[in-house]
Design an enzyme around this catalytic site. Structure first.
Site, PDB file in Angstrom:
ATOM      1  N   TRP A 104       0.845  -1.037   0.142  1.00  0.00           N
ATOM      2  CA  TRP A 104       0.059   0.079   0.066  1.00  0.00           C
ATOM      3  C   TRP A 104       0.826   1.256  -0.013  1.00  0.00           C
ATOM      4  O   TRP A 104       0.403   2.144  -0.700  1.00  0.00           O
ATOM      5  CB  TRP A 104      -0.976  -0.080   0.955  1.00  0.00           C
ATOM      6  CG  TRP A 104      -2.096  -0.920   1.080  1.00  0.00           C
ATOM      7  CD1 TRP A 104      -2.315  -1.955   2.119  1.00  0.00           C
ATOM      8  CD2 TRP A 104      -2.779  -1.342   0.055  1.00  0.00           C
ATOM      9  NE1 TRP A 104      -3.346  -3.031   1.589  1.00  0.00           N
ATOM     10  CE2 TRP A 104      -3.689  -2.609   0.398  1.00  0.00           C
ATOM     11  CE3 TRP A 104      -3.190  -0.994  -1.259  1.00  0.00           C
ATOM     12  CZ2 TRP A 104      -4.567  -2.998  -0.208  1.00  0.00           C
ATOM     13  CZ3 TRP A 104      -4.085  -1.540  -1.982  1.00  0.00           C
ATOM     14  CH2 TRP A 104      -4.962  -2.359  -1.515  1.00  0.00           C
ATOM     15  N   ASP A 174      -2.111   6.298   6.601  1.00  0.00           N
ATOM     16  CA  ASP A 174      -3.065   5.374   6.221  1.00  0.00           C
ATOM     17  C   ASP A 174      -3.596   4.356   7.288  1.00  0.00           C
ATOM     18  O   ASP A 174      -2.537   3.556   7.254  1.00  0.00           O
ATOM     19  CB  ASP A 174      -2.743   4.743   4.913  1.00  0.00           C
ATOM     20  CG  ASP A 174      -3.630   3.563   4.162  1.00  0.00           C
ATOM     21  OD1 ASP A 174      -4.733   3.433   4.944  1.00  0.00           O
ATOM     22  OD2 ASP A 174      -3.462   2.982   3.314  1.00  0.00           O
ATOM     23  N   LYS A 198     -12.806  -2.188   6.645  1.00  0.00           N
ATOM     24  CA  LYS A 198     -11.906  -3.116   7.681  1.00  0.00           C
ATOM     25  C   LYS A 198     -12.450  -2.963   8.802  1.00  0.00           C
ATOM     26  O   LYS A 198     -12.863  -4.050   9.501  1.00  0.00           O
ATOM     27  CB  LYS A 198     -10.649  -2.681   7.553  1.00  0.00           C
ATOM     28  CG  LYS A 198      -9.718  -2.679   6.042  1.00  0.00           C
ATOM     29  CD  LYS A 198      -9.380  -3.670   5.157  1.00  0.00           C
ATOM     30  CE  LYS A 198      -9.070  -3.545   3.777  1.00  0.00           C
ATOM     31  NZ  LYS A 198      -7.973  -2.982   3.695  1.00  0.00           N
TER      32      LYS A 198
HETATM   33  C1  PLP Z   1      -7.300  -2.420   2.230  1.00  0.00           C
HETATM   34  C2  PLP Z   1      -6.328  -1.147   2.430  1.00  0.00           C
HETATM   35  C3  PLP Z   1      -6.218  -0.255   1.276  1.00  0.00           C
HETATM   36  C4  PLP Z   1      -7.274  -0.447  -0.177  1.00  0.00           C
HETATM   37  O1  PLP Z   1      -8.460   0.023   0.146  1.00  0.00           O
HETATM   38  P1  PLP Z   1      -9.262   0.644  -1.052  1.00  0.00           P
HETATM   39  O2  PLP Z   1     -10.369   0.913  -0.187  1.00  0.00           O
HETATM   40  O3  PLP Z   1      -9.752  -0.806  -1.772  1.00  0.00           O
HETATM   41  O4  PLP Z   1      -8.795   1.439  -1.810  1.00  0.00           O
HETATM   42  C5  PLP Z   1      -5.363   0.756   1.492  1.00  0.00           C
HETATM   43  N1  PLP Z   1      -4.543   0.634   2.549  1.00  0.00           N
HETATM   44  C6  PLP Z   1      -4.566  -0.308   3.396  1.00  0.00           C
HETATM   45  C7  PLP Z   1      -3.799   0.048   4.643  1.00  0.00           C
HETATM   46  C8  PLP Z   1      -5.392  -1.229   3.323  1.00  0.00           C
HETATM   47  O5  PLP Z   1      -5.699  -1.926   4.371  1.00  0.00           O
END
Ligand code: PLP
Length: 362
Positions: A104, A174, A198
């Site tokens: 990511w 993030d 999540k």
């Molecule tokens: C799941 C995840 C993403 C991707 O999320 P999307 O909504 O599919 O863009 C980005 N960063 C982290 C840390 C993630 O766990």
């Protein structure tokens, strides 16, 4: 219905009470004779839902008054574009730094490189992203617009246990796979973002928490619907927002409060993860992926010493109601994602299954 524990990384399980409440209210929201998702995003009923989300986020995450809460389209990865578009303008050379602790973070840096200079300040790629790399904030160039980190690494099962002190350089995190799973000092961060799927609700939307002074620096080419100022100035209703996702998040936030808040869930999350790490550490059959000093309490990753048994492990787990234990395709092995909504009983069931599977196959 048979009891299934869903260990999928995302979209992930939501609390049963939340799903049941949404079902009860789906056709008839608060006696209106219509569903909430069938009415205007500018109706007083939806406005109340939105206000309540703000209120609960402020309370649960302890968000100081100089931060804005935004509900931004496109999930987490859209913020990989929105963050540089909104913040690079703070730096004369349009430079930002990224710490790469997994896929990511790498993706985020590559996206930022479309709009300016995005450099790698530290990386743990050499050791297969099994840890958080050493990093000295004093090494950041003075005109760095921001430093981007991934606070919890969903694929590898690592997390930052404490965060770098970056002084005047805003820290952007993030937090998609761990927001509201642990207590935080929000004032350490310039921007926090988290895709909902999540720990917070359905996919497709992100919560963005941004310090007010970081608004208003968007690059000229920034599309309106990626401009954080547009969201801040319209209570995230510049266009029709995803009312269903916001409503579901509101139910999740009420649930978090009912559980006793983030501190209570954090203690429970630590205990849940420990149940699984105890099995891994007591065994030579299971091999943990993450360096023990950097382990996540949201995603527990492991390999089997006999990798040819992985499919049997995943399939037999499924027969025991333990769903989606296969690791990410980039990492392999197995992964148990145990977000806030995973009950302790789910981790107990998985730990027991792992011990039995080892006994039968070691
Ligand atoms: C799941 C995840 C993403 C991707 O999320 P999307 O909504 O599919 O863009 C980005 N960063 C982290 C840390 C993630 O766990």
């Amino acid at each position: 219905m048979t009891q299934v524990y869903n260990f999928g990384a995302g979209p992930a399980m939501l609390p049963a009470e939340v799903m049941q409440k949404a079902q009860r209210e789906f056709l008839d929201y608060q006696g209106m004779g219509t569903g909430l998702i069938e009415i205007s995003h500018r109706s007083p009923e939806f406005e109340a839902v939105l206000n309540r989300c703000d209120e609960l986020l402020i309370e649960l995450a302890n968000i100081p008054s100089n931060y804005k809460i935004l509900y931004v389209h496109g999930g987490a990865q859209m913020q990989f574009s929105a963050v540089p578009l909104n913040l690079l303008g703070r730096s004369p050379s349009k430079s930002a730094s990224y710490i790469e602790t997994g896929t990511w973070g790498v993706k985020a840096r590559k996206e930022a490189a479309r709009f300016g200079n995005a450099t790698t300040a530290a990386s743990s790629a050499d050791s297969g992203f099994d840890r958080i790399p050493a990093f000295d904030p004093a090494s950041l160039p003075a005109d760095t617009a921001y430093l981007h980190i991934t606070s919890n690494n969903t694929l590898y099962g690592t997390r930052w246990h404490s965060f770098p002190q970056t002084g005047d350089v805003p820290l952007v995190a993030d937090m998609t796979s761990e927001f509201l799973s642990r207590e935080l000092d929000i004032s350490q961060f310039g921007v926090i973002f988290a895709g909902l799927q999540k720990n917070l609700g359905p996919a497709g939307l992100a919560v963005v928490i941004i310090r007010e002074d970081l608004l208003g620096h968007a690059l000229e080419q920034t599309p309106a619907l990626l401009d954080y100022s547009v969201y801040a100035g319209s209570h995230s209703l510049s266009n029709t927002n995803n009312t269903f996702a916001i409503y579901m998040m509101g139910l999740v936030l009420e649930w978090v409060k009912e559980q006793g808040g983030v501190a209570t869930l954090e203690a429970q999350n630590e205990a849940k993860a420990q149940l699984l790490y105890d099995v891994i550490d007591a065994s030579e059959f299971y091999l943990g992926v993450a360096d023990p000093a950097h382990r996540s309490i949201m995603n527990v990753t492991f390999n089997l010493a006999k990798p040819e048994l992985l499919d049997a492990f995943v399939n037999q787990a499924l027969e025991h109601g333990l769903y989606a234990l296969k690791g990410h395709r980039d990492v392999g092995g197995a992964r148990a994602s145990i977000y806030n909504a995973m009950p302790v009983a789910g981790c107990e069931a998985l730990a027991a299954f792992m011990r039995d599977f080892e006994r039968d196959n070691a």
